[in-house]
Design an enzyme around this catalytic site. Sequence first.
Site, mmCIF file in Angstrom:
data_model
loop_
_atom_site.group_PDB
_atom_site.id
_atom_site.type_symbol
_atom_site.label_atom_id
_atom_site.label_comp_id
_atom_site.label_asym_id
_atom_site.label_seq_id
_atom_site.Cartn_x
_atom_site.Cartn_y
_atom_site.Cartn_z
ATOM 1 N N LYS A 188 32.539 7.411 -32.748
ATOM 2 C CA LYS A 188 31.955 8.468 -33.911
ATOM 3 C C LYS A 188 32.584 9.696 -33.771
ATOM 4 O O LYS A 188 33.817 10.033 -32.894
ATOM 5 C CB LYS A 188 30.660 8.766 -33.824
ATOM 6 C CG LYS A 188 30.040 7.651 -33.723
ATOM 7 C CD LYS A 188 28.515 8.293 -34.776
ATOM 8 C CE LYS A 188 26.993 6.671 -34.534
ATOM 9 N NZ LYS A 188 25.869 7.605 -34.783
ATOM 10 N N TYR A 214 26.411 1.034 -42.780
ATOM 11 C CA TYR A 214 24.067 1.586 -42.436
ATOM 12 C C TYR A 214 23.826 0.956 -43.064
ATOM 13 O O TYR A 214 22.348 2.360 -43.697
ATOM 14 C CB TYR A 214 23.974 2.833 -41.933
ATOM 15 C CG TYR A 214 24.909 3.758 -40.548
ATOM 16 C CD1 TYR A 214 24.459 3.032 -39.650
ATOM 17 C CD2 TYR A 214 26.313 4.160 -40.323
ATOM 18 C CE1 TYR A 214 24.986 3.223 -38.288
ATOM 19 C CE2 TYR A 214 26.297 4.641 -39.440
ATOM 20 C CZ TYR A 214 26.212 3.810 -38.277
ATOM 21 O OH TYR A 214 26.787 4.360 -37.728
ATOM 22 N N ASN A 266 26.107 11.511 -32.222
ATOM 23 C CA ASN A 266 25.925 10.964 -30.734
ATOM 24 C C ASN A 266 26.617 10.291 -30.397
ATOM 25 O O ASN A 266 26.705 9.308 -29.409
ATOM 26 C CB ASN A 266 24.823 10.048 -30.990
ATOM 27 C CG ASN A 266 24.963 9.084 -31.646
ATOM 28 O OD1 ASN A 266 25.209 8.928 -32.459
ATOM 29 N ND2 ASN A 266 23.493 8.223 -32.061
ATOM 30 N N HIS A 275 28.965 4.451 -31.223
ATOM 31 C CA HIS A 275 27.417 3.106 -31.441
ATOM 32 C C HIS A 275 27.791 2.489 -31.339
ATOM 33 O O HIS A 275 28.979 1.812 -30.995
ATOM 34 C CB HIS A 275 27.807 3.470 -33.599
ATOM 35 C CG HIS A 275 26.891 1.954 -34.409
ATOM 36 N ND1 HIS A 275 25.996 1.784 -34.684
ATOM 37 C CD2 HIS A 275 27.549 0.838 -34.131
ATOM 38 C CE1 HIS A 275 25.530 0.941 -35.062
ATOM 39 N NE2 HIS A 275 26.528 0.444 -34.428
ATOM 40 N N GLU A 307 28.200 -6.504 -37.586
ATOM 41 C CA GLU A 307 29.523 -5.590 -38.110
ATOM 42 C C GLU A 307 30.893 -5.833 -37.359
ATOM 43 O O GLU A 307 31.516 -4.837 -37.845
ATOM 44 C CB GLU A 307 28.829 -4.460 -36.542
ATOM 45 C CG GLU A 307 27.183 -4.021 -37.176
ATOM 46 C CD GLU A 307 26.443 -3.240 -36.291
ATOM 47 O OE1 GLU A 307 26.859 -2.961 -35.399
ATOM 48 O OE2 GLU A 307 25.410 -2.694 -36.475
HETATM 49 P P1 CMP Z 1 23.522 4.514 -34.296
HETATM 50 O O1 CMP Z 1 23.583 4.156 -33.412
HETATM 51 O O2 CMP Z 1 25.307 4.681 -34.473
HETATM 52 O O3 CMP Z 1 22.995 4.089 -35.455
HETATM 53 C C1 CMP Z 1 21.703 4.616 -36.444
HETATM 54 C C2 CMP Z 1 22.055 6.362 -36.323
HETATM 55 O O4 CMP Z 1 21.484 7.071 -37.614
HETATM 56 C C3 CMP Z 1 22.613 6.741 -34.803
HETATM 57 O O5 CMP Z 1 23.010 5.895 -34.054
HETATM 58 C C4 CMP Z 1 21.677 8.004 -35.041
HETATM 59 O O6 CMP Z 1 23.293 8.971 -34.588
HETATM 60 C C5 CMP Z 1 21.769 8.485 -36.323
HETATM 61 N N1 CMP Z 1 20.118 9.388 -36.234
HETATM 62 C C6 CMP Z 1 19.688 10.319 -37.020
HETATM 63 N N2 CMP Z 1 18.393 10.300 -36.631
HETATM 64 C C7 CMP Z 1 17.859 8.636 -36.281
HETATM 65 C C8 CMP Z 1 16.559 9.192 -35.762
HETATM 66 N N3 CMP Z 1 16.052 9.730 -35.927
HETATM 67 N N4 CMP Z 1 16.760 7.870 -34.839
HETATM 68 C C9 CMP Z 1 17.588 6.862 -35.057
HETATM 69 N N5 CMP Z 1 18.193 6.972 -35.236
HETATM 70 C C10 CMP Z 1 18.973 7.713 -35.662
#
Ligand code: CMP
Length: 137
Positions: free
Chosen positions: A9, A49, A112, A115, A126
């Site tokens: 990311k 998403y 974070n 993904h 995906e």
């Molecule tokens: P990712 O695995 O990319 O999938 C969806 C993303 O939404 C997740 O990582 C997080 O970066 C983001 N996100 C933000 N808030 C939340 C939440 N409460 N629960 C899950 N994903 C979240």
Amino acid sequence: MEQTLSIIKPDAVKKGVIGKIIDRFESNNLRIAAIKKLQLTQCDAQSFYAIHKDRPFFKDLVDFMISGPVVVMVLEGQNAVAKNRELMGATNPKEAAAGTIRADFADSIDANAVHGSDSLENAKNEIAFFFGTREIC
Ligand code: CMP
């Protein structure tokens, strides 16, 4: 043998840890079958998403994912979906196990670092979102 999609990311790309993250995959028998760096458009991020479109964090997630370039990869190996998720650690880096990618490189649940597909079925979709079959070696 499975394939799964990984995204490094914008936060991790900005930090200059692309190589360190790829090393986690290659050191754990996940081969890079395809890779490219790109800037997602708002439309790309909203489509990718779409499963989260009704969640309260959707707008912030899309804004974050278009805040800079990302690196998308197809990882290949035995149990690639589960192995990638184990290497990534919990979605919230505060809950991620020591030594995982998110524990070591992520700052928050939004920023974070990575993904990873959460199932084999989603991995197929995906991967097809980002790569044509000729790009996967
Ligand atoms: P990712 O695995 O990319 O999938 C969806 C993303 O939404 C997740 O990582 C997080 O970066 C983001 N996100 C933000 N808030 C939340 C939440 N409460 N629960 C899950 N994903 C979240």
